[in-house]
Design an enzyme around this catalytic site. Structure first.
Site, PDB file in Angstrom:
ATOM      1  N   GLU A   1       0.840  -1.190   0.000  1.00 56.51           N
ATOM      2  CA  GLU A   1       0.000   0.000   0.000  1.00 56.51           C
ATOM      3  C   GLU A   1       0.878   1.243   0.000  1.00 56.51           C
ATOM      4  O   GLU A   1       0.394   2.347   0.204  1.00 56.51           O
ATOM      5  CB  GLU A   1      -0.974  -0.012   1.176  1.00 56.51           C
ATOM      6  CG  GLU A   1      -0.342  -0.020   2.537  1.00 56.51           C
ATOM      7  CD  GLU A   1      -1.401   0.057   3.645  1.00 56.51           C
ATOM      8  OE1 GLU A   1      -1.465  -0.903   4.413  1.00 56.51           O
ATOM      9  OE2 GLU A   1      -2.133   1.046   3.714  1.00 56.51           O
TER      10      GLU A   1
ATOM     11  N   CYS B   1      -3.593  -2.910   4.228  1.00 54.31           N
ATOM     12  CA  CYS B   1      -2.732  -3.961   4.798  1.00 54.31           C
ATOM     13  C   CYS B   1      -3.200  -5.365   4.442  1.00 54.31           C
ATOM     14  O   CYS B   1      -2.512  -6.345   4.727  1.00 54.31           O
ATOM     15  CB  CYS B   1      -2.672  -3.819   6.316  1.00 54.31           C
ATOM     16  SG  CYS B   1      -2.205  -2.179   6.841  1.00 54.31           S
TER      17      CYS B   1
ATOM     18  N   HIS C   1      -3.277  -9.296  12.254  1.00 56.43           N
ATOM     19  CA  HIS C   1      -2.595  -8.123  11.701  1.00 56.43           C
ATOM     20  C   HIS C   1      -2.195  -7.218  12.869  1.00 56.43           C
ATOM     21  O   HIS C   1      -2.986  -6.976  13.768  1.00 56.43           O
ATOM     22  CB  HIS C   1      -3.521  -7.377  10.733  1.00 56.43           C
ATOM     23  CG  HIS C   1      -2.998  -6.030  10.349  1.00 56.43           C
ATOM     24  ND1 HIS C   1      -1.769  -5.871   9.763  1.00 56.43           N
ATOM     25  CD2 HIS C   1      -3.503  -4.778  10.504  1.00 56.43           C
ATOM     26  CE1 HIS C   1      -1.543  -4.585   9.559  1.00 56.43           C
ATOM     27  NE2 HIS C   1      -2.587  -3.889  10.005  1.00 56.43           N
TER      28      HIS C   1
END
Ligand code: CAA
Length: 384
Positions: A80, A112, A234
């Site tokens: 990204e 992400c 994450h």
């Protein structure tokens, strides 16, 4: 049916490092806020002659040295913090690594989450062509405004994964739960080098995507929460994974204390946020630090602001320990060169025009360098 999944994975990072205790003290903040409150110790910062391409190529190189290139016909590059609006960063990596011309190369973007989209695509490609192997690279530089709340959650790093049939590390199970909703929690406009973020909203959007993806996972016949031995989330900062585990425990009513994923934190506490690479550097950390995982099921949650989420599971394969690279990762982390805060601020504010020719200073010792811009095109070199 043959299993498909991650055969091997490697982590790489940037040349420089900032100690968050120094950043805290300079800003008049209690260092415990970053160390305990966010769960972060340091963050990697790229040198002037590094970017997502050099980190991604450096991550992939040891994979290719160990496993060769035979059967690799696809490179999927997730990021990204892309370096071009049109050309895939994967093409620079393809050249730097000397990969064969007969290759499918593309870049994936959805904050992400993109590495998980790339992984799922790779699983599909291998399912159709079991003799093929797919190289997935996730590489990012997390940048927020100086002196903003997001500043201590910056970082930089890359993970490369080889996706194959009969994988040696993690066989990915078929059921996935997914979630999508248009929300402005975090984004980066085309003319900005730093992300725009609504910090509070980003936390609730993350946790909302987790429960929606979990419910979808359960509705589609996924395993019970009690059948998952470890969780890997994450990690924009490692404390977020604790919040996620707590949120999932509340949502499912399960006691998940024993599946606390402490071993997913060591690499990420050092790297900082690596956006697309973060979930998978957490996975690498878990595999490198826990000796008891063979046959165990890991639940993985991938989040991408904007916002999407995916929950899926994988079974750790017997003998996974033989593929570990903990010494190499720790040596790379320990070898980072500290920046003074003045140097860091200057690097952070540096302009990178694309409409004039310029050359980067020679700073890094890594295998690949970003050398500058010539005729509006990015230039790279392999260290001789
Ligand atoms: N000692 C110990 N802990 C302390 C402390 C001290 N002296 N002072 C504060 N803390 C704790 C706080 O209690 C808080 O913990 P809890 O959330 O568990 O209560 C924690 O430190 C952080 O404190 P604040 O909430 O006051 O911090 P903040 O408002 O300055 O910023 C943030 C936090 C919003 C996460 C900010 O860093 C930010 O905007 N980061 C970027 C966005 C982000 O990472 N979002 C995550 C979800 S989005 C995503 O996952 C995608 C992605 O990768 C970006």
């Amino acid at each position: 049916m043959t299993s498909i999944g991650i055969h091997d994975l490697t982590v790489s990072t940037a040349h420089h490092v900032i100690d968050l205790a120094e950043l805290a003290e300079a800003g008049g903040v209690d260092p415990a806020k970053f160390r305990v409150g966010l769960g972060q110790d340091r963050m990697s910062v790229p040198a002037a002659d590094e970017d997502i391409v050099t980190m991604g190529a450096a991550a992939a190189l040891p994979l290719l040295e160990r496993h060769g290139t035979e059967g690799i016909r696809t490179v999927l590059f997730a990021t990204e913090s892309g370096v071009d609006q049109s050309k895939s960063a994967g093409l620079f990596v393809h050249e730097l690594l000397g990969l064969p011309r007969t290759m499918r190369v593309v870049e994936f973007k959805q904050a992400c989450y993109a590495a998980t989209a790339a992984l799922q695509s790779a699983l599909g490609i291998v399912a159709r062509n079991p003799g093929e192997r797919v190289l997935v690279i996730a590489s990012d530089v997390a940048r927020y405004e100086l002196d903003s709340p997001g500043e201590p959650t910056q970082g930089a790093g890359a993970v490369a994964m080889l996706v194959t049939a009969d994988p040696a590390l993690l066989a990915i199970e078929p059921v996935s739960g997914v979630a999508a909703r248009d929300v402005d929690d975090f984004w980066r406009p085309n003319d900005s080098t730093t992300a725009v973020v609504d910090g509070r909203l980003s936390l609730t959007a993350y946790l909302g995507a987790l429960t929606t993806a979990w419910d979808d996972f359960a509705a589609r016949g996924g395993v019970e929460v009690a059948e998952i031995d470890r969780f890997c989330f994450h990690q924009p900062f490692t404390k977020m994974a604790r919040k996620a585990l707590k949120g999932l425990a509340q949502h499912t009513g399960a006691d998940l204390k024993d599946s606390l994923q402490e071993e997913t934190f060591p690499y990420n506490r050092e790297l900082g946020n690596t956006y697309t690479a973060s979930l998978y550097s957490g996975l690498a950390s878990l595999l490198d630090h826990d000796d008891t995982l063979a046959g165990k099921r890991i639940g993985l949650f991938s989040y991408g602001s904007g916002a999407v989420g995916e929950f899926f599971t994988g079974i750790v394969q017997p003998g996974y320990q033989s593929l570990r690279r903990r010494d190499a990762v720790e040596a790379e982390l320990d070898g980072r060169v500290p920046l003074t805060l003045a140097e860091y601020r200057e690097l952070h504010s540096a302009e990178h025009p694309s409409d004039t020719d310029w050359e980067t200073p020679r700073v890094t010792q890594g295998p690949f360098r970003f050398t500058g811009i010539r005729r509006q095109a990015r230039q790279y070199e392999v260290r001789q």
